[in-house]
Design an enzyme around this catalytic site. Structure first.
Site, PDB file in Angstrom:
ATOM      1  N   ILE A  61       0.855  -1.190   0.000  1.00  0.00           N
ATOM      2  CA  ILE A  61       0.000   0.000   0.000  1.00  0.00           C
ATOM      3  C   ILE A  61       0.889   1.236   0.000  1.00  0.00           C
ATOM      4  O   ILE A  61       1.799   1.355   0.809  1.00  0.00           O
ATOM      5  CB  ILE A  61      -1.024   0.003   1.173  1.00  0.00           C
ATOM      6  N   TYR A  99     -11.626   8.367   3.353  1.00  0.00           N
ATOM      7  CA  TYR A  99     -12.540   7.780   4.351  1.00  0.00           C
ATOM      8  C   TYR A  99     -12.271   6.285   4.495  1.00  0.00           C
ATOM      9  O   TYR A  99     -12.330   5.729   5.594  1.00  0.00           O
ATOM     10  CB  TYR A  99     -14.003   8.065   3.971  1.00  0.00           C
ATOM     11  N   GLU A 130      -4.615  -1.618  10.976  1.00  0.00           N
ATOM     12  CA  GLU A 130      -3.169  -1.539  10.705  1.00  0.00           C
ATOM     13  C   GLU A 130      -2.419  -1.257  12.009  1.00  0.00           C
ATOM     14  O   GLU A 130      -1.401  -1.887  12.313  1.00  0.00           O
ATOM     15  CB  GLU A 130      -2.891  -0.425   9.676  1.00  0.00           C
ATOM     16  N   ARG A 131      -2.950  -0.345  12.801  1.00  0.00           N
ATOM     17  CA  ARG A 131      -2.262   0.036  14.053  1.00  0.00           C
ATOM     18  C   ARG A 131      -2.356  -1.073  15.093  1.00  0.00           C
ATOM     19  O   ARG A 131      -1.423  -1.280  15.874  1.00  0.00           O
ATOM     20  CB  ARG A 131      -2.838   1.361  14.561  1.00  0.00           C
ATOM     21  N   ALA A 153      -9.245  15.791   1.372  1.00  0.00           N
ATOM     22  CA  ALA A 153      -9.769  14.448   1.649  1.00  0.00           C
ATOM     23  C   ALA A 153     -10.783  14.005   0.591  1.00  0.00           C
ATOM     24  O   ALA A 153     -10.723  12.883   0.094  1.00  0.00           O
ATOM     25  CB  ALA A 153     -10.408  14.434   3.026  1.00  0.00           C
ATOM     26  N   GLU A 205       3.300  10.792  17.374  1.00  0.00           N
ATOM     27  CA  GLU A 205       2.770  12.152  17.611  1.00  0.00           C
ATOM     28  C   GLU A 205       1.380  12.266  16.966  1.00  0.00           C
ATOM     29  O   GLU A 205       0.453  12.839  17.543  1.00  0.00           O
ATOM     30  CB  GLU A 205       3.714  13.220  17.026  1.00  0.00           C
TER      31      GLU A 205
HETATM   32  C1  LIG Z   1      10.423   1.069   7.317  1.00  0.00           C
HETATM   33  C2  LIG Z   1       9.256   1.890   6.862  1.00  0.00           C
HETATM   34  C3  LIG Z   1       8.186   1.272   6.237  1.00  0.00           C
HETATM   35  C4  LIG Z   1       7.109   2.029   5.791  1.00  0.00           C
HETATM   36  N1  LIG Z   1       6.097   1.425   5.082  1.00  0.00           N
HETATM   37  C5  LIG Z   1       5.156   2.190   4.488  1.00  0.00           C
HETATM   38  C6  LIG Z   1       4.207   1.612   3.591  1.00  0.00           C
HETATM   39  O1  LIG Z   1       4.186   0.396   3.356  1.00  0.00           O
HETATM   40  N2  LIG Z   1       3.315   2.438   2.987  1.00  0.00           N
HETATM   41  C7  LIG Z   1       3.301   3.781   3.209  1.00  0.00           C
HETATM   42  O2  LIG Z   1       2.483   4.458   2.616  1.00  0.00           O
HETATM   43  N3  LIG Z   1       4.186   4.359   4.051  1.00  0.00           N
HETATM   44  C8  LIG Z   1       5.117   3.598   4.691  1.00  0.00           C
HETATM   45  N4  LIG Z   1       6.028   4.178   5.527  1.00  0.00           N
HETATM   46  C9  LIG Z   1       5.975   5.608   5.741  1.00  0.00           C
HETATM   47  C10 LIG Z   1       5.515   6.022   7.145  1.00  0.00           C
HETATM   48  O3  LIG Z   1       4.179   5.710   7.347  1.00  0.00           O
HETATM   49  C11 LIG Z   1       5.840   7.511   7.292  1.00  0.00           C
HETATM   50  O4  LIG Z   1       7.253   7.622   7.348  1.00  0.00           O
HETATM   51  C12 LIG Z   1       5.187   8.143   8.508  1.00  0.00           C
HETATM   52  O5  LIG Z   1       3.793   8.191   8.365  1.00  0.00           O
HETATM   53  C13 LIG Z   1       5.722   9.551   8.782  1.00  0.00           C
HETATM   54  O6  LIG Z   1       5.709  10.336   7.643  1.00  0.00           O
HETATM   55  P1  LIG Z   1       7.028  11.144   7.236  1.00  0.00           P
HETATM   56  O7  LIG Z   1       8.153  10.192   7.217  1.00  0.00           O
HETATM   57  O8  LIG Z   1       6.743  11.918   6.022  1.00  0.00           O
HETATM   58  O9  LIG Z   1       7.288  12.131   8.459  1.00  0.00           O
HETATM   59  P2  LIG Z   1       6.662  13.599   8.633  1.00  0.00           P
HETATM   60  O10 LIG Z   1       5.202  13.562   8.401  1.00  0.00           O
HETATM   61  O11 LIG Z   1       7.479  14.565   7.852  1.00  0.00           O
HETATM   62  O12 LIG Z   1       6.916  13.848  10.188  1.00  0.00           O
HETATM   63  C14 LIG Z   1       8.160  14.326  10.721  1.00  0.00           C
HETATM   64  C15 LIG Z   1       7.966  14.625  12.206  1.00  0.00           C
HETATM   65  O13 LIG Z   1       6.953  15.617  12.370  1.00  0.00           O
HETATM   66  C16 LIG Z   1       5.969  15.140  13.272  1.00  0.00           C
HETATM   67  N5  LIG Z   1       4.652  15.656  12.916  1.00  0.00           N
HETATM   68  C17 LIG Z   1       4.044  15.641  11.709  1.00  0.00           C
HETATM   69  N6  LIG Z   1       2.810  16.141  11.794  1.00  0.00           N
HETATM   70  C18 LIG Z   1       2.623  16.468  13.098  1.00  0.00           C
HETATM   71  C19 LIG Z   1       1.528  17.040  13.834  1.00  0.00           C
HETATM   72  N7  LIG Z   1       0.374  17.336  13.236  1.00  0.00           N
HETATM   73  N8  LIG Z   1       1.686  17.228  15.161  1.00  0.00           N
HETATM   74  C20 LIG Z   1       2.854  16.922  15.777  1.00  0.00           C
HETATM   75  N9  LIG Z   1       3.917  16.378  15.132  1.00  0.00           N
HETATM   76  C21 LIG Z   1       3.796  16.156  13.822  1.00  0.00           C
HETATM   77  C22 LIG Z   1       6.015  13.633  13.113  1.00  0.00           C
HETATM   78  O14 LIG Z   1       5.439  12.987  14.240  1.00  0.00           O
HETATM   79  C23 LIG Z   1       7.494  13.394  12.995  1.00  0.00           C
HETATM   80  O15 LIG Z   1       8.075  13.359  14.267  1.00  0.00           O
HETATM   81  C24 LIG Z   1       7.087   3.424   6.012  1.00  0.00           C
HETATM   82  C25 LIG Z   1       8.151   4.031   6.696  1.00  0.00           C
HETATM   83  C26 LIG Z   1       9.226   3.304   7.102  1.00  0.00           C
HETATM   84  C27 LIG Z   1      10.362   4.001   7.773  1.00  0.00           C
END
Ligand SMILES: Cc1cc2nc3c(=O)[nH]c(=O)nc-3n(C[C@H](O)[C@H](O)[C@H](O)COP(=O)(O)OP(=O)(O)OC[C@H]3O[C@@H](n4cnc5c(N)ncnc54)[C@H](O)[C@@H]3O)c2cc1C
Length: 381
Positions: free
Chosen positions: A125, A235, A244-245, A180, A369
């Protein structure tokens, strides 16, 4: 853990036995090789399919095991028990499958589910993009839907099973002007023209699992590949993210249990200052604290699983389960590494790998977060 868990019946116990045997034969001997290659073999997927390890809760009419989510949980738990974090089975069975089951048409189910159950079609996904992860409404990938076709353009990153996947649920904008409401889910097959896989990313942990960049350059798909309703993608995501979680929480507790067991074994055989590390009061107290916290987490998790089975598990529940268990996991593996001394930092020891693997649990599936943000919405503040 001494307490007997109440959520499983004898059918689940029998299935657990099958899963344990499968892992012993088809996973443990190969995991080191997968770790070096950065990807599990195709054979694994086909063997897991043949053994009924994939998609255990998919109805038998589509080739699945006809079980329930507890069967999926058993697969995750048994993989974690031996530190086998390579196979992206949870993404395949617990995360991708529900979108097809819950939003797919009968034809889509018939077309995709049997292959996924057999391991011929590996699922992924793709939500995250280089420019956005937490803020899913900001995805830039577009899916232009005309009368006969869908044209997909964009880029994704960090996608689990990305090098292997044959079927990828892509989160894309069907109306880029809207957030959305302009988001839809589109299924892209791995052999479509214009679809390219980028690097298999070099991660801190989960070394045997492939995680990739994906590129979509004017990929033409039939309209058949729209999954769920146009404009309802966001949605659908919100509906499925709690499972998932929960699955991440299951892995967190099972991996913590394994880490604690490895540590108990280690402190019982290592001698320092003329006695076993296990004999120091610090060791006993640390391990006693961890065992207590883990017991509490397991009971809480089983309650969450029960709620989920009764369809009473909501977004805040999913967020709390992930937040609590993954924070515990990271704390616990860190203490366990410390009790191993320098050996805890050596990758030949399973605890070192458990420590590497744990860190991302607080990041993917929505960062912790973001979990707090979701939970806080249920408070009167
Ligand atoms: C090993 C691995 C496997 C993964 N597998 C998948 C997958 O199969 N499919 C997929 O789609 N994604 C996948 N991901 C992606 C993962 O879900 C994202 O890395 C994650 O959701 C965070 O997004 P980002 O890396 O862009 O961080 P960002 O969104 O840039 O966040 C950076 C920091 O800002 C903080 N932050 C952001 N928004 C807020 C807020 N509103 N309030 C407070 N703090 C905030 C975050 O908590 C974090 O500490 C994977 C990631 C990894 C590392």
């Amino acid at each position: 853990m001494s307490s007997i868990r109440k959520i499983f019946d004898e059918h689940h116990d029998m299935f657990r036995d099958t899963v344990q045997k499968f892992i012993k034969k088809h996973v443990v001997p190969y995991h080191e090789e997968w770790d070096k290659k950065g990807v599990v073999s195709r054979d694994f997927w086909l063997e897991a399919g043949a053994a009924g390890i994939l998609c255990p809760d998919v109805p038998s009419e589509y080739g699945g095991g006809g079980g329930d989510f507890r069967h999926n949980i058993i697969v995750v738990e048994e993989l974690m028990k031996v530190g086998a974090t390579g196979p992206g089975v949870s993404v395949h069975s617990d995360i991708v499958i529900p979108y097809i089951l819950n939003y797919g048409t009968k034809e889509q189910k018939k077309s995709w589910l049997p292959g996924m159950c057999e391991g011929r079609l590996v699922g992924a996904i793709a939500m995250t993009e280089p420019g956005t992860g937490s803020d899913l409404q900001a995805v830039k990938t577009t899916a232009n839907i005309s009368n006969e076709k869908i044209t997909l353009n964009g880029q994704k990153t960090f996608i689990t099973n990305g090098q292997t996947a044959d079927l990828i649920i892509v989160v894309a904008k069907t109306n880029p002007k809207e957030g959305a409401k302009g988001t839809s889910l589109v299924m892209c097959e791995g052999d479509r023209n214009g679809f390219k896989r980028g690097r298999n990313l070099d991660k801190v942990g989960l070394k045997a699992q492939d995680t990739s960049e994906l590129f979509f350059d004017n990929v033409i798909l039939p309209k058949f590949n729209l999954l769920g309703e146009k404009g309802k993608g966001f949605y659908h995501l919100m509906e499925e993210l709690p499972q998932e979680r929960l699955s991440i929480a299951v892995a967190a507790v099972a991996a913590s249990k394994a880490a604690l067991n490895w540590t108990i074994e280690y402190v019982n055989q290592r001698n320092v200052f003329g006695k076993k590390i296990a004999e120091f009061q610090n060791t006993k107290f640390k391990l006693a604290e961890l065992k207590t916290e883990l017991n509490v987490a397991q009971i809480y998790l089983d309650d969450c699983i029960d709620k989920h089975l009764n369809k009473e598990f909501d977004a805040a529940d999913g967020a709390m389960a992930k937040l609590w268990t993954t924070e515990l996991q990271c704390k616990l593996v860190d203490v366990c590494v410390q009790l191993h001394g320098g050996y805890g930092y050596m990758r030949e020891y399973p605890i070192a790998r458990a420590w590497e693997d744990a860190r991302v649990q607080r990041i993917y599936g929505g960062t912790n977060e973001i979990m707090k943000e979701i939970i806080s919405r249920t408070l009167k503040i």
